[in-house]
Structure formats: C-alpha cells, structure tokens
Write an enzyme that holds these catalytic residues in place. Structure first.
Site, PDB file in Angstrom:
ATOM      1  N   ASN A 125       0.844  -1.192   0.000  1.00 16.95           N
ATOM      2  CA  ASN A 125       0.000   0.000   0.000  1.00 16.95           C
ATOM      3  C   ASN A 125       0.881   1.244   0.000  1.00 16.95           C
ATOM      4  O   ASN A 125       2.103   1.138   0.006  1.00 16.95           O
ATOM      5  CB  ASN A 125      -0.944  -0.014   1.207  1.00 16.95           C
ATOM      6  CG  ASN A 125      -0.164  -0.096   2.503  1.00 16.95           C
ATOM      7  OD1 ASN A 125       0.572   0.812   2.867  1.00 16.95           O
ATOM      8  ND2 ASN A 125      -0.293  -1.225   3.200  1.00 16.95           N
ATOM      9  N   ASP A 143      -3.714  -6.292   4.920  1.00 19.79           N
ATOM     10  CA  ASP A 143      -4.716  -7.141   5.569  1.00 19.79           C
ATOM     11  C   ASP A 143      -4.676  -8.579   5.056  1.00 19.79           C
ATOM     12  O   ASP A 143      -5.025  -9.503   5.771  1.00 19.79           O
ATOM     13  CB  ASP A 143      -6.117  -6.552   5.354  1.00 19.79           C
ATOM     14  CG  ASP A 143      -6.308  -5.275   6.165  1.00 19.79           C
ATOM     15  OD1 ASP A 143      -5.690  -5.184   7.244  1.00 19.79           O
ATOM     16  OD2 ASP A 143      -7.033  -4.372   5.717  1.00 19.79           O
ATOM     17  N   LYS A 190       8.842 -16.968 -11.030  1.00 25.70           N
ATOM     18  CA  LYS A 190       8.065 -15.853 -11.569  1.00 25.70           C
ATOM     19  C   LYS A 190       6.839 -16.365 -12.328  1.00 25.70           C
ATOM     20  O   LYS A 190       6.963 -17.247 -13.179  1.00 25.70           O
ATOM     21  CB  LYS A 190       8.972 -15.042 -12.492  1.00 25.70           C
ATOM     22  CG  LYS A 190       8.360 -13.771 -12.959  1.00 25.70           C
ATOM     23  CD  LYS A 190       9.298 -13.020 -13.884  1.00 25.70           C
ATOM     24  CE  LYS A 190       8.523 -11.911 -14.568  1.00 25.70           C
ATOM     25  NZ  LYS A 190       9.229 -11.374 -15.710  1.00 25.70           N
ATOM     26  N   PRO A 234      -2.342 -11.918  10.106  1.00 24.56           N
ATOM     27  CA  PRO A 234      -2.641 -11.747  11.536  1.00 24.56           C
ATOM     28  C   PRO A 234      -2.803 -10.269  11.861  1.00 24.56           C
ATOM     29  O   PRO A 234      -2.186  -9.424  11.217  1.00 24.56           O
ATOM     30  CB  PRO A 234      -1.382 -12.305  12.226  1.00 24.56           C
ATOM     31  CG  PRO A 234      -0.315 -12.260  11.180  1.00 24.56           C
ATOM     32  CD  PRO A 234      -1.000 -12.427   9.857  1.00 24.56           C
ATOM     33  N   ASP A 235      -3.646  -9.968  12.842  1.00 24.22           N
ATOM     34  CA  ASP A 235      -3.785  -8.573  13.286  1.00 24.22           C
ATOM     35  C   ASP A 235      -2.787  -8.347  14.420  1.00 24.22           C
ATOM     36  O   ASP A 235      -2.945  -8.886  15.518  1.00 24.22           O
ATOM     37  CB  ASP A 235      -5.223  -8.301  13.745  1.00 24.22           C
ATOM     38  CG  ASP A 235      -5.457  -6.808  13.901  1.00 24.22           C
ATOM     39  OD1 ASP A 235      -4.742  -6.172  14.697  1.00 24.22           O
ATOM     40  OD2 ASP A 235      -6.337  -6.271  13.195  1.00 24.22           O
ATOM     41  N   ILE A 236      -1.757  -7.561  14.119  1.00 24.99           N
ATOM     42  CA  ILE A 236      -0.634  -7.416  15.053  1.00 24.99           C
ATOM     43  C   ILE A 236      -1.058  -6.737  16.355  1.00 24.99           C
ATOM     44  O   ILE A 236      -0.811  -7.234  17.455  1.00 24.99           O
ATOM     45  CB  ILE A 236       0.511  -6.632  14.377  1.00 24.99           C
ATOM     46  CG1 ILE A 236       0.992  -7.419  13.146  1.00 24.99           C
ATOM     47  CG2 ILE A 236       1.657  -6.377  15.353  1.00 24.99           C
ATOM     48  CD1 ILE A 236       1.912  -6.665  12.238  1.00 24.99           C
ATOM     49  N   LYS A 241     -12.982   0.448  15.969  1.00 25.44           N
ATOM     50  CA  LYS A 241     -11.676  -0.245  16.026  1.00 25.44           C
ATOM     51  C   LYS A 241     -11.078  -0.220  17.432  1.00 25.44           C
ATOM     52  O   LYS A 241     -10.463  -1.182  17.874  1.00 25.44           O
ATOM     53  CB  LYS A 241     -10.694   0.405  15.045  1.00 25.44           C
ATOM     54  CG  LYS A 241     -10.803  -0.195  13.669  1.00 25.44           C
ATOM     55  CD  LYS A 241      -9.883   0.438  12.659  1.00 25.44           C
ATOM     56  CE  LYS A 241     -10.422   0.092  11.270  1.00 25.44           C
ATOM     57  NZ  LYS A 241      -9.785   0.814  10.206  1.00 25.44           N
ATOM     58  N   LYS A 253     -10.440  -3.886  18.877  1.00 28.48           N
ATOM     59  CA  LYS A 253      -9.045  -4.305  19.072  1.00 28.48           C
ATOM     60  C   LYS A 253      -8.602  -4.164  20.534  1.00 28.48           C
ATOM     61  O   LYS A 253      -7.457  -4.393  20.856  1.00 28.48           O
ATOM     62  CB  LYS A 253      -8.136  -3.518  18.134  1.00 28.48           C
ATOM     63  CG  LYS A 253      -8.504  -3.701  16.665  1.00 28.48           C
ATOM     64  CD  LYS A 253      -7.445  -3.202  15.704  1.00 28.48           C
ATOM     65  CE  LYS A 253      -7.921  -3.410  14.268  1.00 28.48           C
ATOM     66  NZ  LYS A 253      -6.832  -3.589  13.328  1.00 28.48           N
TER      67      LYS A 253
HETATM   68  N1  CTP Z   1      -3.158  -3.292  12.441  1.00 24.46           N
HETATM   69  C1  CTP Z   1      -2.352  -4.329  12.807  1.00 24.46           C
HETATM   70  N2  CTP Z   1      -2.320  -5.497  12.109  1.00 24.46           N
HETATM   71  C2  CTP Z   1      -3.116  -5.660  11.033  1.00 24.46           C
HETATM   72  C3  CTP Z   1      -3.961  -4.604  10.630  1.00 24.46           C
HETATM   73  C4  CTP Z   1      -3.969  -3.441  11.342  1.00 24.46           C
HETATM   74  O1  CTP Z   1      -1.626  -4.191  13.799  1.00 24.46           O
HETATM   75  N3  CTP Z   1      -3.071  -6.789  10.357  1.00 24.46           N
HETATM   76  C5  CTP Z   1      -3.198  -2.075  13.236  1.00 24.46           C
HETATM   77  C6  CTP Z   1      -2.672  -0.851  12.534  1.00 24.46           C
HETATM   78  O2  CTP Z   1      -1.285  -0.678  12.727  1.00 24.46           O
HETATM   79  C7  CTP Z   1      -3.478   0.267  13.192  1.00 24.46           C
HETATM   80  C8  CTP Z   1      -4.805  -0.407  13.514  1.00 24.46           C
HETATM   81  O3  CTP Z   1      -4.540  -1.802  13.537  1.00 24.46           O
HETATM   82  O4  CTP Z   1      -2.925   0.669  14.398  1.00 24.46           O
HETATM   83  C9  CTP Z   1      -5.901  -0.151  12.534  1.00 24.46           C
HETATM   84  O5  CTP Z   1      -5.454  -0.461  11.239  1.00 24.46           O
HETATM   85  P1  CTP Z   1      -6.481  -0.513  10.034  1.00 24.46           P
HETATM   86  O6  CTP Z   1      -5.758  -0.985   8.794  1.00 24.46           O
HETATM   87  O7  CTP Z   1      -7.189   0.794   9.959  1.00 24.46           O
HETATM   88  O8  CTP Z   1      -7.480  -1.596  10.591  1.00 24.46           O
HETATM   89  P2  CTP Z   1      -8.033  -2.903  10.006  1.00 24.46           P
HETATM   90  O9  CTP Z   1      -8.292  -3.816  11.152  1.00 24.46           O
HETATM   91  O10 CTP Z   1      -7.147  -3.413   8.943  1.00 24.46           O
HETATM   92  O11 CTP Z   1      -9.430  -2.435   9.448  1.00 24.46           O
HETATM   93  P3  CTP Z   1      -9.914  -2.106   7.946  1.00 24.46           P
HETATM   94  O12 CTP Z   1     -11.011  -3.067   7.722  1.00 24.46           O
HETATM   95  O13 CTP Z   1     -10.398  -0.679   8.000  1.00 24.46           O
HETATM   96  O14 CTP Z   1      -8.746  -2.296   7.038  1.00 24.46           O
END
Ligand code: CTP
Length: 401
Positions: free
Chosen positions: A210, A279, A289, A305-307, A337, A341
C-alpha cells in the site's frame, strides 16, 4: 535511574586523586542506560588510564585536541554538539578557574566553550583550596552562568586534611545528573512503534502493498526519542533515514512484523501500531516468476494476523495505541476499532488527506473521551500525540495500582 536512559553524557575528567572514582561513575552511567564519551585532561591521565575509561564506556577516550585519529572519528566540534549533558567529575580548582576565565587551551576546556549542552561539575580539591576566595569567586561566576555544581562533601581528604572538598560519591553524582533530566516528557519510557507498509510476496519479483510512507511513525519515533524515551521502530520498507537514537528493526511482511512485535512487546511500556499492515497476503507464494499465460488471473488471498490485536491480548500487555486511516465516517470507524481491538488509545484520521503528506489532522479516541489534534505538520502532531499518550498512560497506571 530511568531519566538517564538513552541520554548522552560527555564525562570530563580533570587531574585529582578522585579521578579513580570516575571509573565507577562511568560504569554506573552506562548501566543507567546513558551513552558515555570520556574526555580527559593530560593531568587526569596521570591518575587513571584512558584505557580503563575506554573499556568501561565502550567508546574511544579523547585526551588531546589535535589528535588526527580522534578528529577523523568524531572531531571536537562534533563532540561538543553530541551530548545532552557535560559532566566534569572530578573538577580541579585549576579547571574551575579555567572555566571561569573562558579559556580554551586543552580539549576539555575547548569543548566547554563550544557546547550548548548543560554543564555540571563535581569539584574535588583540598579544603584550603576550596575555601580560597579565588575559587569561591570562580564558583560564583560558574553558578551565574547556569553551571550546576554537585558537592563537594566534607570529610577526610587524601592529603590528611579534614574539611569540605571531597568529591561526591559516584552514586550521588549519578542521581543528581539524572535529576537534571527528570522533566523529559517520556523520560525512561520504552516505546515500540510499527511503521510503514508491509509487502506480501506473490512471487520472487511481485508483491502486494500500500502507499504508506512511514512519515507519521518516523515523526513519532523522532519526537519520542528526543523526549527521553527508548524507542524501537519496527519498520516495513520505507525510504526514510533512521531517526537519531532510535533502534530500528527492518521487516518486510506482516508475519515478520508480528514476530518482531511479539519479541519486543514484553519489554515495552507503550506499543504504538502506526504501520499500514497489509490485511491479506497471497495464499500461495510462487517460487518462480508467474508467467503471463492467460487473459485473466485470480489471486487467492488469506487474512494476515492482526498485530495490534495480538499485542493487546497479551497477558502482560503494554499500553496499546492504534491508528485508523479512514476515507469516510472517520470517528465512527475509529471508535469501532478502538473497542474491537481492545486498545487504550486510537488516533483516527482522514486517509485521503494523510497518505504520503507532511501534514495531518487526527481525532484521539479512548474509552472515556476524545480530543482533536492538528491539522499541522506530522512532527507537531506527533508531539501532541505523545503528550496525550503520556497522560493516558499515567491515568491507566494509576487505575491499575
Ligand atoms: N493493524 C495491525 N495489524 C493488522 C492490521 C492493522 O496491527 N493486520 C493495526 C494498525 O497498525 C493500526 C490499527 O490496527 O494501528 C488499525 O489499522 P487498520 O488498517 O485501519 O485496521 P483494520 O483492522 O485493517 O481495518 P480495515 O477493515 O479498515 O482495514
């Protein structure tokens, strides 16, 4: 001694029997987290060897002004710009006179004239020399210039006299030096910040990513380090230089960022997730390739994974701060969020206006309240964010204790 952590102390040593205590002082400063560079006068080297101080400080010791080798490493003007504090311990009567006169005839006195850092001295001399009117007048001059004077104390002296003139013990000097930094907004705080985008490999030459520039996270890291925090930046690929005094761990994918974050989290007070983590990642990584064999192509993706959620779910969790860059219904998405979270604080902002830009406006949201920040430069807003993080962190620590 939290307030000395990450501070740069230039320790000057002048000639005197108390110079042997400077070795212990160097060790204690280093142990308290300060980076120490030692500068010795010629007279000091008669009492203690530069090699001892080099071993204890981990840095080359400077003893002469015109040492070509030392100048090639860190020249004396650069050295004068380097410290947060110049501490001279012990400071002899002769050296006090030199400072009062503004002389620059050796490396240490030259540095004192060239530096803008605060200066503190720990005098050590015979009691008669201490009470001599010349010394007392010189001390008054130093005090008027804002130089901090630590001690001396009274007691038995090396020469057999008893009276005022003994250098303070290293532990006391350490404490008084630390007190000079107590007001640092984030003094001693350990902060981990994730930054930039992540890249999720499709094949050896392609990836999904991104447009995150990393500027907001780097501005936060810069300001946090300047405010006395110990900062670790876990950074995805960005085109930015590592900020001064910041430890940087480079990662590429979300999985790597998660591992680095989990590794750092137990040792930190505050975790700030600024990274725009991808995501999804390709379900399969093609070892070779991918060839352009058909008119359309479907890429299967799996969730990353959501960190920040993983950090907030830790049993011993740090104060956890998130970001949300949204294109619409900014505060509503931000609040959702924050709750989903389980964050302590979240900064929601307009993605359209922010991505890659030098300016930002944001809304800070926490379970009990909110506050508008900016719009202003990312640097200025970073400072406002850190001030808020400090106050929310203190409020939540008070609640827990
Ligand atoms: N974040 C994270 N790990 C992920 C996605 C997001 O740690 N895989 C953290 C980002 O660093 C930020 C917060 O979560 O602090 C919100 O990120 P955002 O991309 O806005 O949230 P998403 O959960 O990805 O929601 P969206 O559906 O809007 O993409």
């Amino acid at each position: 001694m939290k307030s000395l952590s990450n501070r740069r102390v230039l320790l000057g040593i002048t000639g005197g029997i108390a110079a042997y205590k400077s070795a212990e002082l160097t060790r204690m400063l280093t142990k308290a987290g300060a980076e120490v560079r030692v500068v010795m006068t010629q007279a000091a080297t008669e009492f203690i060897t530069p090699l001892t101080l080099q071993a204890l400080s981990g840095n080359r010791v400077h003893t002469t002004l015109l040492d070509t080798e030392a100048e090639a490493g860190m020249g004396h003007i650069e050295l004068a710009r380097w410290p947060d504090l110049v501490l001279i311990a012990p400071t002899s009567a002769n050296f006090i006179a030199k400072i009062a006169d503004g002389k620059a005839d050796d490396i240490l006195s030259t540095l004192l004239l060239a530096t803008k850092a605060p200066i503190a001295i720990a005098p050590a001399m015979n009691q008669a020399m201490w009470s001599n009117q010349a010394t007392q007048q010189n001390l008054q001059t130093l005090q008027q210039r804002g130089i901090a004077i630590f001690g001396p104390e009274s007691g038995e002296q090396a020469c057999g006299d008893v009276g005022l003139g003994r250098m303070l013990e290293p532990a006391q000097i350490l404490e008084m030096s630390g007190a000079l930094f107590d007001e640092g907004l984030l003094a001693g705080m350990r902060i981990v910040i994730t930054a930039g985008p992540t890249q999720e490999a499709i094949d050896p030459v392609r990836y999904i990513s991104n447009r995150s520039s990393g500027k907001m996270a780097y501005a936060l890291a810069t300001e946090a380090a300047a405010a006395g925090a110990q900062v670790t930046l876990i950074s995805g690929p960005v085109a930015l230089a590592t900020p001064d005094r910041v430890k940087r761990i480079d990662v590429i994918s979300a999985q790597q960022m998660l591992e680095a974050s989990l590794g750092c989290a137990p040792e930190c007070d505050v975790f700030i997730g600024v990274a725009a983590v991808a995501d999804y990642r390709p379900a399969q990584f093609a070892e070779q390739k991918i060839k352009k064999s058909s008119d359309t192509m479907t890429l299967a993706l799996v969730k990353n994974p959501d960190i920040i959620t993983a950090i907030a779910a830790l049993e011993k969790r740090p104060f956890t701060v998130g970001f949300a860059a949204e294109t619409n219904d900014i505060e509503q998405h931000g609040a959702e969020k924050l709750a989903r979270k389980k964050l302590d604080l979240l900064f929601a902002n307009d993605a359209n206006a922010t991505l890659g830009s030098d300016n930002i406006g944001a809304t800070a949201l926490w379970p009990e309240g909110s506050q508008a920040l900016g719009p202003a430069s990312k640097r200025l807003v970073a400072l406002q964010m850190l001030t808020l993080i400090r106050s929310r962190y203190d409020a939540s620590s008070n609640r827990k204790s």
